[in-house]
Design a protein around this motif. Structure first.
Motif, PDB file in Angstrom:
ATOM      1  N   TRP A 180      32.019  36.644  35.006  1.00  0.00           N
ATOM      2  CA  TRP A 180      30.931  35.546  34.092  1.00  0.00           C
ATOM      3  C   TRP A 180      29.709  35.584  34.762  1.00  0.00           C
ATOM      4  O   TRP A 180      28.762  35.302  34.035  1.00  0.00           O
ATOM      5  CB  TRP A 180      31.599  34.308  33.837  1.00  0.00           C
ATOM      6  N   LYS A 181      29.615  35.658  35.865  1.00  0.00           N
ATOM      7  CA  LYS A 181      28.057  35.971  36.567  1.00  0.00           C
ATOM      8  C   LYS A 181      27.367  36.990  36.318  1.00  0.00           C
ATOM      9  O   LYS A 181      26.228  37.172  35.875  1.00  0.00           O
ATOM     10  CB  LYS A 181      28.058  35.695  38.149  1.00  0.00           C
ATOM     11  N   ASP A 200      49.869  46.435  46.570  1.00  0.00           N
ATOM     12  CA  ASP A 200      49.515  44.954  47.010  1.00  0.00           C
ATOM     13  C   ASP A 200      48.285  45.247  47.838  1.00  0.00           C
ATOM     14  O   ASP A 200      47.280  44.108  47.647  1.00  0.00           O
ATOM     15  CB  ASP A 200      50.849  44.711  47.905  1.00  0.00           C
ATOM     16  N   ALA A 201      47.766  46.048  48.406  1.00  0.00           N
ATOM     17  CA  ALA A 201      46.438  46.505  49.283  1.00  0.00           C
ATOM     18  C   ALA A 201      45.438  46.292  48.168  1.00  0.00           C
ATOM     19  O   ALA A 201      44.432  45.524  48.236  1.00  0.00           O
ATOM     20  CB  ALA A 201      46.425  47.437  50.175  1.00  0.00           C
ATOM     21  N   LEU A 202      45.590  47.210  47.136  1.00  0.00           N
ATOM     22  CA  LEU A 202      44.597  47.059  45.857  1.00  0.00           C
ATOM     23  C   LEU A 202      44.601  45.861  45.412  1.00  0.00           C
ATOM     24  O   LEU A 202      43.256  45.559  44.956  1.00  0.00           O
ATOM     25  CB  LEU A 202      44.975  48.281  45.031  1.00  0.00           C
ATOM     26  N   GLY A 203      45.677  45.043  44.945  1.00  0.00           N
ATOM     27  CA  GLY A 203      45.521  43.801  44.382  1.00  0.00           C
ATOM     28  C   GLY A 203      44.721  42.900  45.283  1.00  0.00           C
ATOM     29  O   GLY A 203      43.992  42.022  44.776  1.00  0.00           O
ATOM     30  N   ARG A 204      44.876  42.872  46.598  1.00  0.00           N
ATOM     31  CA  ARG A 204      44.353  41.937  47.518  1.00  0.00           C
ATOM     32  C   ARG A 204      42.618  42.374  47.506  1.00  0.00           C
ATOM     33  O   ARG A 204      41.749  41.430  47.310  1.00  0.00           O
ATOM     34  CB  ARG A 204      44.594  41.907  48.911  1.00  0.00           C
ATOM     35  N   TYR A 205      42.217  43.521  47.327  1.00  0.00           N
ATOM     36  CA  TYR A 205      41.038  44.110  47.392  1.00  0.00           C
ATOM     37  C   TYR A 205      40.394  43.635  46.144  1.00  0.00           C
ATOM     38  O   TYR A 205      39.182  42.938  46.026  1.00  0.00           O
ATOM     39  CB  TYR A 205      40.849  45.557  47.597  1.00  0.00           C
ATOM     40  N   LEU A 206      40.805  43.766  44.826  1.00  0.00           N
ATOM     41  CA  LEU A 206      40.497  43.388  43.700  1.00  0.00           C
ATOM     42  C   LEU A 206      40.174  41.775  43.807  1.00  0.00           C
ATOM     43  O   LEU A 206      39.325  41.525  42.968  1.00  0.00           O
ATOM     44  CB  LEU A 206      41.573  44.037  42.362  1.00  0.00           C
ATOM     45  N   TYR A 207      41.045  41.199  43.927  1.00  0.00           N
ATOM     46  CA  TYR A 207      41.035  39.752  44.143  1.00  0.00           C
ATOM     47  C   TYR A 207      39.759  39.251  44.640  1.00  0.00           C
ATOM     48  O   TYR A 207      39.068  38.325  44.511  1.00  0.00           O
ATOM     49  CB  TYR A 207      42.143  39.093  44.545  1.00  0.00           C
ATOM     50  N   ARG A 208      39.368  39.743  46.104  1.00  0.00           N
ATOM     51  CA  ARG A 208      38.632  39.466  46.890  1.00  0.00           C
ATOM     52  C   ARG A 208      36.994  39.912  46.178  1.00  0.00           C
ATOM     53  O   ARG A 208      36.102  39.259  46.230  1.00  0.00           O
ATOM     54  CB  ARG A 208      38.484  40.279  48.141  1.00  0.00           C
ATOM     55  N   GLN A 209      37.017  41.044  45.526  1.00  0.00           N
ATOM     56  CA  GLN A 209      35.856  41.217  44.606  1.00  0.00           C
ATOM     57  C   GLN A 209      35.556  40.612  43.528  1.00  0.00           C
ATOM     58  O   GLN A 209      34.369  40.163  43.223  1.00  0.00           O
ATOM     59  CB  GLN A 209      36.214  42.877  44.357  1.00  0.00           C
ATOM     60  N   GLU A 210      36.561  39.990  43.013  1.00  0.00           N
ATOM     61  CA  GLU A 210      36.525  39.066  41.955  1.00  0.00           C
ATOM     62  C   GLU A 210      35.865  37.725  42.503  1.00  0.00           C
ATOM     63  O   GLU A 210      35.122  37.098  41.835  1.00  0.00           O
ATOM     64  CB  GLU A 210      37.777  39.042  40.956  1.00  0.00           C
ATOM     65  N   GLU A 211      36.547  37.431  43.524  1.00  0.00           N
ATOM     66  CA  GLU A 211      35.862  36.281  44.050  1.00  0.00           C
ATOM     67  C   GLU A 211      34.347  36.284  44.723  1.00  0.00           C
ATOM     68  O   GLU A 211      33.499  35.355  44.455  1.00  0.00           O
ATOM     69  CB  GLU A 211      36.494  35.544  45.351  1.00  0.00           C
ATOM     70  N   LEU A 212      34.099  37.378  45.078  1.00  0.00           N
ATOM     71  CA  LEU A 212      32.637  37.535  45.404  1.00  0.00           C
ATOM     72  C   LEU A 212      31.711  38.038  44.307  1.00  0.00           C
ATOM     73  O   LEU A 212      30.651  37.320  44.159  1.00  0.00           O
ATOM     74  CB  LEU A 212      32.479  38.701  46.266  1.00  0.00           C
ATOM     75  N   ASN A 213      32.256  38.510  43.307  1.00  0.00           N
ATOM     76  CA  ASN A 213      31.406  38.559  42.105  1.00  0.00           C
ATOM     77  C   ASN A 213      32.205  38.427  40.812  1.00  0.00           C
ATOM     78  O   ASN A 213      32.756  39.237  40.368  1.00  0.00           O
ATOM     79  CB  ASN A 213      31.125  40.185  42.021  1.00  0.00           C
ATOM     80  N   PRO A 214      32.073  37.156  40.616  1.00  0.00           N
ATOM     81  CA  PRO A 214      32.875  36.589  39.238  1.00  0.00           C
ATOM     82  C   PRO A 214      32.432  37.316  38.005  1.00  0.00           C
ATOM     83  O   PRO A 214      31.239  37.703  37.911  1.00  0.00           O
ATOM     84  CB  PRO A 214      32.563  35.328  39.042  1.00  0.00           C
TER      85      PRO A 214
END
Length: 156
Positions: free
Chosen positions: A119-120, A103-117
């Motif tokens: 497609w950008k 769950d912690a890994l999932g939250r971290y990856l979700y935050r990373q994707e929000e910061l660095n999408p």
């Protein structure tokens, strides 16, 4: 392989997991979920010799996963749930451990994707590729049209 002296609980868990490691023994346990079966009924779908199949039953019995009862000349086997419950309790502790970590890994990856999408990043790479000039001196030569001379032949 190094073996450490374990307590009795670990020895029984080791025997259960060792017994469950084999697909034939897991199939036997699945068959016994339907109810008591004779050794012959259990052995028939496995296509192996009876002595070879008896070795599998002995491992299950030593782990405490099955019990046997003799009725005349017929030996019937039944599933014993207690060792499986102990193994399930042992696994549930680690299920909680890994669930929290994943769950912690999932939250971290979700935050990373929000910061660095993603497609950008693709847009950045595409723009960098268009901006730089080609480093090749010219065009690539085309392949020759015909094959070369015939190679040596082997005489028989």
């Amino acid at each position: 392989m190094v073996k450490y002296k374990d307590d009795a609980e670990d020895d029984s868990l080791n025997a259960v997991f060792a017994a469950l490691a084999d697909p034939t023994r897991r199939k036997v346990l699945r068959d016994l979920e339907q109810g008591n079966l004779s050794v012959g009924e259990l052995a028939q779908p496995h296509g192996m010799s009876l002595p070879g199949f008896m070795k599998h039953l002995r491992v299950l019995e030593e782990a405490g996963l099955v019990t046997r009862a003799k009725d005349g000349r017929v030996v019937n086997l039944a599933i014993a749930p207690e060792p499986m419950q102990e193994a399930a309790m042992w696994l549930s502790r680690y299920e909680k451990f890994w669930s929290v970590r994943l769950d912690a890994l999932g939250r971290y990856l979700y935050r990373q994707e929000e910061l660095n999408p993603p497609w950008k990043e693709a847009q950045r790479k595409a723009s960098r590729k268009e901006d730089r000039p080609s480093t090749s001196p010219g065009t690539t030569p085309s392949a020759p049209k015909k094959s070369g001379a015939r190679g040596p032949t082997r005489k028989r």
